[in-house]
Design an enzyme around this catalytic site. Sequence first.
Site, PDB file in Angstrom:
ATOM      1  N   GLY A   1      32.295  47.795  41.642  1.00  0.00           N
ATOM      2  CA  GLY A   1      31.808  48.567  42.777  1.00  0.00           C
ATOM      3  C   GLY A   1      30.487  48.006  43.276  1.00  0.00           C
ATOM      4  O   GLY A   1      30.328  46.796  43.464  1.00  0.00           O
TER       5      GLY A   1
ATOM      6  N   GLY B   1      28.506  44.847  41.544  1.00  0.00           N
ATOM      7  CA  GLY B   1      28.947  43.463  41.553  1.00  0.00           C
ATOM      8  C   GLY B   1      30.294  43.249  40.893  1.00  0.00           C
ATOM      9  O   GLY B   1      31.185  44.099  40.974  1.00  0.00           O
TER      10      GLY B   1
ATOM     11  N   GLY C   1      38.063  45.809  47.098  1.00  0.00           N
ATOM     12  CA  GLY C   1      38.547  45.009  45.976  1.00  0.00           C
ATOM     13  C   GLY C   1      39.582  43.981  46.402  1.00  0.00           C
ATOM     14  O   GLY C   1      39.643  42.874  45.849  1.00  0.00           O
ATOM     15  N   ASP C   2      40.387  44.345  47.397  1.00  0.00           N
ATOM     16  CA  ASP C   2      41.391  43.409  47.914  1.00  0.00           C
ATOM     17  C   ASP C   2      40.716  42.227  48.607  1.00  0.00           C
ATOM     18  O   ASP C   2      41.143  41.076  48.458  1.00  0.00           O
ATOM     19  CB  ASP C   2      42.331  44.121  48.880  1.00  0.00           C
ATOM     20  CG  ASP C   2      42.940  45.367  48.281  1.00  0.00           C
ATOM     21  OD1 ASP C   2      43.242  45.351  47.071  1.00  0.00           O
ATOM     22  OD2 ASP C   2      43.105  46.363  49.009  1.00  0.00           O
TER      23      ASP C   2
END
Length: 313
Positions: free
Chosen positions: A222, A225, A251-252
Amino acid sequence: MILTLTPNPSVDHTLEVDRLVRGEVLRVGSTHAQAGGKGVNVARALRRAGVPARAVLPVGGSGGAELTALMGDLPCVAVPIEGETRANVAVTESDGTTTKLNAPGPSLTPAETDALLAALEAELTQRPAWVVASGSLPAGVPDDLYLRVAELADAHGVPLALDTSGKPLSAAVEAGSVGLLKPNLEELSELTGRELSTIGAVTDAAREILARGNGRALVTLGGHGAVLVEPDRTWWARGPRVRTRSTVGAGDCALAGFLASGPDPADRLRHAVAWGTAAVSLPGTAIPSPDDVPADAIDVVAEPDPRWAVDSL
């Protein structure tokens, strides 16, 4: 070319409000609709950066027609199904808090699941650089779907990157042969059954899942890092602080940035964090430009101190 598989895609609707209050009538500042699903997001991010990508996904009903239209010029292989493609809703507040309402999606029959895998195998014969399998599984699809994907990828000599959670993730981890695992901190904690509060704990947990025969792990943290873990090396990186508008799809985008860069692991992590940082500054599942957060703005630390607390990074 990078190939993606999204077994449970969606049309993602994002509503921006000042503050979400249950039971109240709220004014929506703006709305956005985008083609969604983790593999679709990865393909969109790669395409935005000029990296050839192709998405394989099941589509059905009016939702499927809308999803296909929202894909725009992104090449895709749409496998028809009887069920209705789902629609998800994300509500983002001015402080960056995101509330997601994810529909379960359609139920796939065994024949539709086989057709989806057949479409994927046909694309694998073109020898893409990677195949990315990601997201939840729709009803009717067995938990071992990603194992079957791994077998197909291995048969065609294509490395697999996997981003999922729960039973599909644990099944794939136990079987091994995944080139790149991309859990977030919560998913890695659930997978190993313990709290991961330090960099050392994250590294040990990642190496535990690599020991089953998997290649490397990109663990996103998140706002703290990300950590890249290989069997004998570790790196941590964090981007600049930005105003968070939506965490959906970040995240993608991080995974896309990792796959789009060169072979150096530290450089791959640097691009992953740059793309993920840029994504959270945009509404909904909007895809950032690779220049929104320059890679040279990312700090990368090789062999970080294992005593560092994750929540203080």
